[in-house]
Design a protein around this motif. Structure first.
Motif, short mmCIF file in Angstrom:
data_model
loop_
_atom_site.label_atom_id
_atom_site.label_comp_id
_atom_site.label_asym_id
_atom_site.label_seq_id
_atom_site.Cartn_x
_atom_site.Cartn_y
_atom_site.Cartn_z
N THR A 152 0.83 -1.20 0.00
CA THR A 152 0.00 0.00 0.00
C THR A 152 0.87 1.25 0.00
O THR A 152 0.58 2.23 -0.70
CB THR A 152 -0.93 0.00 1.23
OG1 THR A 152 -1.70 -1.21 1.24
CG2 THR A 152 -1.88 1.19 1.19
N ASN A 155 2.00 1.99 -3.35
CA ASN A 155 0.91 2.17 -4.32
C ASN A 155 0.75 0.97 -5.25
O ASN A 155 0.43 1.12 -6.42
CB ASN A 155 1.11 3.44 -5.16
CG ASN A 155 0.53 4.66 -4.49
OD1 ASN A 155 -0.22 4.56 -3.52
ND2 ASN A 155 0.87 5.83 -4.99
N LEU A 366 -4.60 4.71 -2.95
CA LEU A 366 -4.60 3.57 -3.87
C LEU A 366 -5.83 3.59 -4.78
O LEU A 366 -5.78 3.11 -5.92
CB LEU A 366 -4.53 2.26 -3.09
CG LEU A 366 -3.93 1.08 -3.85
CD1 LEU A 366 -2.49 1.38 -4.23
CD2 LEU A 366 -3.98 -0.19 -3.02
#
Length: 501
Positions: A152, A155, A366
């Protein structure tokens, strides 16, 4: 002079306020996450059964909450990203809808794959101690949570299912050896790395191509839309009726195959019949332009994204709380890998609240990556991605293939992007028409040689509408997810074993 000095001072104050606001936001999200985990700790401390394994049950609850936060931050972006990227939903509304639907799916129908995570991947011998099994489960989903957290941060949308599978695999090998692993199931999971994105991409591209050639490339788009958009909405309704009956409510209801098909047919008929008058009314208010006709897909897209979130919560909550349920079952029964792992409501609540909170606190970045940075989205493309995800999961379920919803959705995004790129590079414009080729003597070749004009047009036509950088990043993250989570889990298990012993 005094006025200039005052302006400079005011600008400094404004910059200071902006920096303070940005800093407070960056601190608030981790702070709320820590408060959530602390609340779980206190809750588990009062709930854990008294015994030698109570401390591990408490720790397992905190790790499950951390895992749920990371699933909300990473995995839910795949459902809402295209809707946000197409401007069908503002980010705030998408977060609210996703949080409600994810939590509802987790609480009402969650936990169908708990036994797969806790028992079917690792099949240890009867000699494995209960404590070793508990440490195995703790190491597996702590490693998965740490890996998803890293992804995360980078990305990269990765499969939380594959993360927890890799964690259980690595910790299982460290605890019980290679013989304890169900390699046939692992082979099926490995095959899904390729099958999931390819199937999702091909189906999404096929759906987008169908809409283009039946509606958007027609001279009279409005008449074509009145005929075919209800068919697409009916297909969506029928697909999700089958999808939810098979996957979304599998914990509380398992219909026979003929019932599933009947529900699909009824859903198609209802969606088609109910949407026809709505499309007809909307058609009277729009112009015969591609952008206006595409708006007819906005409301169906919102419903599709919400239904995907519900089904995702029903299925993927087990990734967060499956190992916790196994730890609780082992602590209560005194058996390693108990025959049946129940999923109490309070365990589901931890997963549901964690997924919703993780989405709200850490999901927006995201979501923007999936919806905006891979390829440009509009309502039609996003609708095709959502519908392709549901169709792919249905087909995979019928074939017995364990697919990742993350891989399917991202594959769909790439599929529609590469179709756009292909059509642009063969010379088709947004109306499905090939522009006239540049020839010597044309007005737009003034002050250019014929060779230069043709070369420049050729260069313009070779367009890349999918950002390759994201293709490579995401593909690399997918490939290394299982080995990375597995290696991390093995290391954590060895460390836990050392300190506990």
């Amino acid at each position: 002079m005094a006025k200039s000095t005052l302006d400079k001072d005011l600008k400094k104050v404004v910059r200071l306020e902006e920096a303070t606001y940005a800093l407070s936001r960056s601190i608030a999200a981790p702070g709320l996450a820590v408060i959530f985990l602390l609340a779980i700790f206190l809750f588990m401390a009062g709930l854990a059964p008294v015994g030698p394994l109570s401390i591990f049950v408490i720790a397992g609850g905190v790790i499950a909450g951390y895992m749920a936060l990371n699933i909300g931050a990473n995995d839910v972006a795949n459902n809402m990203g295209p809707a946000v990227g197409s401007r069908a939903l503002p980010l705030g509304a998408a977060l609210i809808i996703a949080a409600i639907c994810e939590a509802a799916g987790a609480i009402l129908a969650g936990g169908d794959v708990v036994n797969t995570i806790s028992r079917n991947i690792v099949q240890p011998s009867e000699s494995l101690a209960v404590l070793d099994f508990v440490l195995l489960m703790m190491a597996s989903f702590l490693a998965a949570a740490l890996w998803i957290h890293l992804a995360t941060f980078l990305n990269a949308p990765v499969s939380t299912t594959h993360s927890i599978v890799g964690g259980v695999l690595g910790a299982g090998v460290a605890a019980a050896g290679m013989a304890a692993i169900n390699w046939s199931m692992m082979s099926a999971i490995a095959a899904s790395w390729v099958i999931s994105p390819l199937m999702g991409g091909i189906i999404a591209a096929g759906l987008l191509g169908f809409v283009k050639w039946t509606v958007l490339f027609r001279e009279d788009r409005i008449t074509a839309a009145k005929r075919w958009v209800p068919v697409m909405i009916g297909l969506m309704a029928g697909t999700f009726a089958m999808y939810l009956s098979l996957k979304g409510f599998s914990r509380i209801w398992r219909p026979a195959p003929e019932t599933v098909w009947a529900l699909g047919a009824a859903g198609f008929a209802a969606g088609w019949w109910l949407s026809r008058p709505w499309i007809a009314r909307r058609a009277t208010t729009i112009e015969n332009r591609r952008k206006h006709v595409a708006r007819l897909f906005t409301l169906p897209l919102i419903f599709a994204a919400a239904l995907l979130s519900f089904a995702h919560g029903a299925n993927d909550v087990a990734n967060a709380v499956g190992p916790l349920a196994a730890i609780v079952a082992a602590a209560e029964s005194g058996q390693a890998a108990p025959d049946k792992v129940a999923l109490p409501l309070w365990v589901l609540l931890i997963g549901a609240m964690g997924i919703a909170l993780g989405l709200a606190l850490f999901g927006p970045r995201l979501i923007r990556t999936v919806g905006e940075k891979i390829t440009k989205m509009d309502a039609v493309r996003a609708f095709c991605v959502a519908l392709a995800a549901a169709i792919t999961v249905l087909i995979a379920s019928a074939m017995g293939l364990p697919v990742s919803t993350t891989h399917v959705a991202i594959g769909g995004v790439f599929g529609v992007g590469f179709l756009r790129e292909f059509l642009a590079n063969i010379g088709l414009n947004a109306d499905g028409v090939k522009p006239r080729k540049v020839r010597a003597g044309d007005p737009d070749t003034l002050n250019k040689t014929p060779e230069e004009a043709i070369r420049r047009q050729s260069k313009r036509e070779t367009r890349k509408l999918v950002r390759r950088r994201h293709v490579l990043t995401i593909a690399a993250a997918w490939v290394i997810t299982v080995p990375a989570a597995g290696a991390l889990a093995a290391g954590i298990y060895v460390a836990l074993k050392f300190f506990v012993a």
